[in-house]
Design an enzyme around this catalytic site. Structure first.
Site, PDB file in Angstrom:
ATOM      1  CB  ALA A  63      -0.867  -0.020   1.252  1.00  0.00           C
ATOM      2  N   GLY A 102       0.499  -5.064   0.780  1.00  0.00           N
ATOM      3  CA  GLY A 102      -0.655  -4.999  -0.112  1.00  0.00           C
ATOM      4  C   GLY A 102      -0.365  -5.591  -1.485  1.00  0.00           C
ATOM      5  CD  GLU A 105      -2.677  -7.564   2.540  1.00  0.00           C
ATOM      6  OE1 GLU A 105      -2.435  -6.371   2.271  1.00  0.00           O
ATOM      7  OE2 GLU A 105      -3.239  -7.923   3.584  1.00  0.00           O
ATOM      8  CD  GLU A 125       1.386  -5.858   5.291  1.00  0.00           C
ATOM      9  OE1 GLU A 125       2.191  -6.787   5.519  1.00  0.00           O
ATOM     10  OE2 GLU A 125       0.633  -5.852   4.302  1.00  0.00           O
TER      11      GLU A 125
HETATM   12  C1  3H9 Z   1       0.637  -2.325   3.422  1.00  0.00           C
HETATM   13  O1  3H9 Z   1       0.824  -2.778   2.333  1.00  0.00           O
HETATM   14  C2  3H9 Z   1      -0.682  -2.385   4.128  1.00  0.00           C
HETATM   15  C3  3H9 Z   1      -1.644  -3.353   3.532  1.00  0.00           C
HETATM   16  O2  3H9 Z   1      -1.503  -4.628   4.134  1.00  0.00           O
HETATM   17  C4  3H9 Z   1      -3.062  -2.940   3.821  1.00  0.00           C
HETATM   18  C5  3H9 Z   1      -3.622  -1.885   3.016  1.00  0.00           C
HETATM   19  C6  3H9 Z   1      -5.095  -1.668   3.265  1.00  0.00           C
HETATM   20  N1  3H9 Z   1       4.663   3.437   0.036  1.00  0.00           N
HETATM   21  O3  3H9 Z   1      13.331   1.654   0.277  1.00  0.00           O
HETATM   22  P1  3H9 Z   1      13.733   2.400  -0.936  1.00  0.00           P
HETATM   23  C7  3H9 Z   1       9.410   4.818  -1.277  1.00  0.00           C
HETATM   24  S1  3H9 Z   1       1.870  -1.534   4.262  1.00  0.00           S
HETATM   25  C8  3H9 Z   1       5.141   4.641  -0.255  1.00  0.00           C
HETATM   26  O4  3H9 Z   1      14.780   3.435  -0.814  1.00  0.00           O
HETATM   27  P2  3H9 Z   1      14.831   0.016  -2.084  1.00  0.00           P
HETATM   28  C9  3H9 Z   1      10.508   5.141  -0.288  1.00  0.00           C
HETATM   29  O5  3H9 Z   1      10.066   6.011   0.710  1.00  0.00           O
HETATM   30  C10 3H9 Z   1       3.228  -1.526   3.145  1.00  0.00           C
HETATM   31  N2  3H9 Z   1       6.443   4.862  -0.571  1.00  0.00           N
HETATM   32  O6  3H9 Z   1      14.105   1.423  -2.153  1.00  0.00           O
HETATM   33  C11 3H9 Z   1      11.529   5.756  -1.202  1.00  0.00           C
HETATM   34  O7  3H9 Z   1      11.124   7.094  -1.467  1.00  0.00           O
HETATM   35  P3  3H9 Z   1      12.208   8.240  -1.669  1.00  0.00           P
HETATM   36  C12 3H9 Z   1       3.898  -2.853   3.097  1.00  0.00           C
HETATM   37  C13 3H9 Z   1       7.248   3.817  -0.571  1.00  0.00           C
HETATM   38  O8  3H9 Z   1      15.051  -0.394  -3.482  1.00  0.00           O
HETATM   39  C14 3H9 Z   1      11.381   4.970  -2.496  1.00  0.00           C
HETATM   40  O9  3H9 Z   1      10.089   4.394  -2.435  1.00  0.00           O
HETATM   41  N3  3H9 Z   1       5.120  -2.751   2.286  1.00  0.00           N
HETATM   42  C15 3H9 Z   1       6.809   2.529  -0.256  1.00  0.00           C
HETATM   43  O10 3H9 Z   1      15.993   0.080  -1.152  1.00  0.00           O
HETATM   44  C16 3H9 Z   1      12.406   3.872  -2.672  1.00  0.00           C
HETATM   45  O11 3H9 Z   1      12.396   3.066  -1.504  1.00  0.00           O
HETATM   46  C17 3H9 Z   1       6.287  -2.420   2.815  1.00  0.00           C
HETATM   47  O12 3H9 Z   1       6.411  -2.228   4.003  1.00  0.00           O
HETATM   48  C18 3H9 Z   1       5.445   2.343   0.045  1.00  0.00           C
HETATM   49  N4  3H9 Z   1       4.938   1.144   0.337  1.00  0.00           N
HETATM   50  O13 3H9 Z   1      13.793  -0.960  -1.391  1.00  0.00           O
HETATM   51  C19 3H9 Z   1       7.425  -2.308   1.853  1.00  0.00           C
HETATM   52  N5  3H9 Z   1       7.856   1.674  -0.325  1.00  0.00           N
HETATM   53  O14 3H9 Z   1      13.044   7.820  -2.833  1.00  0.00           O
HETATM   54  C20 3H9 Z   1       8.150  -1.016   2.074  1.00  0.00           C
HETATM   55  C21 3H9 Z   1       8.915   2.415  -0.680  1.00  0.00           C
HETATM   56  O15 3H9 Z   1      11.405   9.473  -1.845  1.00  0.00           O
HETATM   57  N6  3H9 Z   1       9.234  -0.793   1.109  1.00  0.00           N
HETATM   58  N7  3H9 Z   1       8.564   3.700  -0.827  1.00  0.00           N
HETATM   59  O16 3H9 Z   1      12.995   8.241  -0.394  1.00  0.00           O
HETATM   60  C22 3H9 Z   1      10.393  -1.449   1.154  1.00  0.00           C
HETATM   61  O17 3H9 Z   1      10.625  -2.324   1.957  1.00  0.00           O
HETATM   62  C23 3H9 Z   1      11.454  -1.028   0.179  1.00  0.00           C
HETATM   63  O18 3H9 Z   1      11.112   0.261  -0.292  1.00  0.00           O
HETATM   64  C24 3H9 Z   1      11.631  -1.963  -1.055  1.00  0.00           C
HETATM   65  C25 3H9 Z   1      12.621  -1.285  -2.048  1.00  0.00           C
HETATM   66  C26 3H9 Z   1      12.208  -3.286  -0.578  1.00  0.00           C
HETATM   67  C27 3H9 Z   1      10.335  -2.168  -1.767  1.00  0.00           C
END
Ligand code: 3H9
Length: 689
Positions: A63, A102, A105, A125
């Site tokens: 999400a 998400g 999901e 999450e």
């Molecule tokens: C969820 O899904 C809830 C659901 O169950 C329910 C819904 C109803 N959203 O980490 P990076 C941005 S909760 C917004 O440096 P990498 C991040 O801030 C979510 N922004 O890259 C950064 O921005 P900036 C569950 C996001 O290659 C840029 O993307 N998912 C999100 O080192 C690059 O990120 C997670 O918890 C997001 N979801 O790693 C996954 N994700 O460049 C969270 C990233 O402006 N994300 N950004 O600073 C990660 O773990 C890592 O970003 C990922 C890539 C492994 C994907």
């Protein structure tokens, strides 16, 4: 169809592609066209199957976290998945990169999941203080079983494609050409013919007989949660998948999600997620980073060895330098032993161990550092020694090589003057054990060149560290604030508290250990040496050190460690020592409550943090939070000291600091002007501007 969701056709197979860089988060501007696409493809007679794929580097990574805490704009993810599950034709998620939260999901809403070999799948999450809120806790157990789902959801750790295939989470893994392969897979399913059962209706792997084992494992996992609500909610929700009908379990998941997302713990953890990424943004985007191919490390002791391992773990060849062959061999043997322990624990393969060890080259000759692009010294923490090392480095290092000092306290500007190239000198303050601890304080000295700094920040991320840039001052951010906490911890002992009592207040707060357990673990001699160098004293800790009690490594410190045990046991001798020293100083012991312990240890830290911001030693309050959570165990659910200060109430903190300042006259309680500004504006920003 939209800039973010497009539909193409491959024969009778429709491919829906989400394109929302950088990580294809399910923002509102994605959800709306995605919903429209699915509804229209569902009803389109020419379409026999639907593949959902993503452009760019990854499948949907979750999400959109920036939308949390704001009113939900419909359609939400749950509505999209509900529509997906009404589609009778086969639906296939084509997963590359990371299918997280998400994103996974959404994939669980499809009949099938195809992944490429490098894909990672998970529900992280919990790391944001949440539970999966799009049906993950009720659908995942239906594919992989409740026990596997429990461990994946409570840990938040993603699994690889091969493991996902074995567990039943994905149906096919492809080496290359994922989208084309997914289309072929979808055609095969069309050929095979339906009906295709949505995951929600597959109950075969849910087994009530597993409940006792489930409860046992859940209790164990939750015990480690140390006051965090999310892991408990995760476990409860997966349990509901076994005990409740699907729709009821789904509704219960939603209820828990709504509660958590509005709570302080999740706010704190989301704050940290963005804070870590913000801290890594250093220098202009177009700064050309220097090329780092080989790293030199000077000193093969505990710190140097750990630093060398951190680089080897990141794939860098390392030249490890010691003064004598014997010390070098000892250092290399320790490194080999550490890797062997990882192999024995199953966290490293034999092959990976061999590969990593193959990256080390030992030497006792400074000349061998000439081909290194970065040289990190981890020698004795004394200015004269550091200066000598840097003088020698200046003579051998190639032009443009970055010269880094792993100092915890010393003045990096002064160290830089012992070279002819201060622009190449930077501090890299690793935390022990350096191959494990995530935090790296990167010290920008007065003359450090912007490209050298940006290079080190990027490199830190490449070796899995969380970098924070700090300015030069005694102890930088972390140890400087630690000193503010430490002096009052000692004072509280003399006034009547015990080490156990203070440590208990800390663990109740959510820290993994209190200040005295931490001192014993790190070695009391470190602080002692540092205090001596600065003409400071800590009467109890100094006396313990004078008597040879350095903590765990000597079997006693503030606590006793019988027969090599790592579990602290109360130390009656220390209690006698405290009483004697208090009597000498004429301090009558009194009863001290938990609240006073918090006020006198944590409030001065926040005060010091405010001073650090005023002096621009840290660029942002959130950088300080990143330091404390990743380097010192500040509880993630409280978001770091500066975030927690907002939760606690700045007015309250100011009032109590004033109270203690009046009573004790101590500097640690002397209010930093920035606190008042924070109280008035609600923001730490604009310090000293
Ligand atoms: C969820 O899904 C809830 C659901 O169950 C329910 C819904 C109803 N959203 O980490 P990076 C941005 S909760 C917004 O440096 P990498 C991040 O801030 C979510 N922004 O890259 C950064 O921005 P900036 C569950 C996001 O290659 C840029 O993307 N998912 C999100 O080192 C690059 O990120 C997670 O918890 C997001 N979801 O790693 C996954 N994700 O460049 C969270 C990233 O402006 N994300 N950004 O600073 C990660 O773990 C890592 O970003 C990922 C890539 C492994 C994907």
């Amino acid at each position: 169809m939209s800039d973010f969701v497009s539909v193409t056709r491959d024969g009778r197979i429709a491919v829906v592609t989400i394109d929302n860089p950088p990580v294809n988060a399910l923002s509102f501007h994605v959800r709306e066209p995605l919903m429209q696409a699915l509804v229209s493809l569902r009803d389109e007679p020419d379409v026999a199957a639907i593949v959902i794929a993503c452009a760019g580097r990854t499948f949907v990574a979750g999400a959109d976290i920036t939308e949390f805490g704001k009113p939900v704009q419909q359609p939400d993810l749950r509505a999209i998945i509900a529509v997906l599950e009404t589609i009778a034709k086969p639906t296939v998620a084509a997963i590359h990169g990371t299918a997280l939260g998400g994103g996974l999901e959404l994939a669980l809403g499809c009949h099938f999941r195809a992944a490429d070999t490098g894909a990672k799948l998970g529900l992280p999450e919990v790391k944001l203080g949440l539970l999966p809120g799009g049906g993950g806790t009720v659908r995942l157990p239906r594919l992989v079983g409740a026990l596997k789902a429990l461990s994946m959801i409570v840990s938040g750790t993603p699994i690889g494609a091969a493991e996902a295939l074995a567990a039943g989470l994905v149906d096919a893994v492809f080496e290359d050409g994922l989208t084309a392969q997914a289309v072929r897979f979808a055609s095969e399913m069309v050929g095979r013919g339906g009906p295709f059962t949505p995951v929600r209706d597959r109950d075969g792997r849910l087994d009530r007989a597993e409940l006792p084992e489930f409860d046992r494992q859940a209790a164990e996992l939750v015990k480690k949660a140390r006051g965090l609500e999310a892991p408990i909610a995760c476990a409860q929700s997966v349990r509901n998948a076994i005990t409740l009908p699907f729709d009821e379990a789904l509704a219960a998941e939603r209820e828990l999600f709504v509660k958590l997302v509005a709570g302080d713990q999740s706010r704190a953890q989301r704050h940290l997620f963005f804070a870590e990424r913000e801290a890594a943004k250093v220098g202009a985007k177009d700064i050309v980073r220097r090329k780092i191919a080989r790293v030199g490390v000077i000193g093969a002791g505990t710190m140097g060895g750990g630093i060398a391992m951190a680089f080897a773990n990141g794939g860098f060849p390392v030249t490890l330098l010691e003064t004598t062959q014997e010390a070098l061999e000892r250092g290399l043997a320790t490194i080999e032993k550490n890797y062997a322990v990882s192999v024995a624990r199953g966290s490293l393969s034999e092959d990976a161990k061999r590969l990593r060890l193959g990256l080390f080259k030992g030497s006792t000759d400074y000349g061998d550092l000439a081909d290194c692009d970065l040289i990190v010294e981890a020698v004795f923490e004394e200015m004269a020694v550091k200066r000598e090392v840097f003088g020698r480095l200046d003579a051998v290092a190639k032009p443009g090589a970055i010269l880094a000092t792993n100092t915890s306290y010393l003045d990096v500007n002064e160290i830089a003057t012992s070279t002819s190239r201060p622009q190449d000198v930077v501090g890299m303050h690793f935390f022990s054990p350096a191959n494990v601890m995530k935090l790296l304080e990167i010290v920008r000295a007065e003359k450090t060149a912007p490209d050298a700094l940006a290079t080190i920040v990027e490199l830190a991320r490449r070796i899995g560290k969380v970098p924070v840039v700090v300015g030069v001052c005694h102890g930088f951010v972390g140890n400087r604030m630690l000193a503010a906490r430490g002096s009052e911890s000692e004072a509280l002992l003399l006034e009547g508290a015990t080490p156990q009592q203070i440590d208990q207040v800390f663990t109740d707060f959510g820290w993994p250990m209190g200040p005295f357990q931490m001192g014993d673990l790190a070695g009391l001699d470190i602080g002692w040496r540092n205090r001596k160098a600065r003409g400071q004293t800590a009467i109890i800790a100094d006396t313990l050190c004078e008597q040879g009690h350095f903590g765990q490594k000597t079997g006693s410190g503030f606590y006793r460690y019988e027969n090599g045990s790592r579990t602290p046991a109360p130390n009656p001798e220390v209690e006698t020592l405290i009483r004697d020293k208090a009597a000498e100083k004429g301090i009558a012991p009194r009863t001290i409550g938990a609240e006073e312990i918090i006020e006198r240890t944590l409030y001065p830290m926040i005060n010091e943090g405010a001073k650090i911001l005023e002096e621009k030693i840290a660029a942002r309050a959130s950088d300080i939070d990143v330091v404390w959570v990743n380097g010192y165990g500040f509880p993630v659910g409280k978001g770091g000291p500066m975030f927690w200060a907002g939760l606690e109430g700045i007015d309250k903190i100011i009032g109590r600091l004033d109270h203690w300042h009046e009573r004790t006259g101590k500097d640690v309680f002397k209010q930093a002007p920035l606190l008042r500004q924070m109280a008035e504006t609600g923001s730490w920003e604009g310090a000293a501007s």
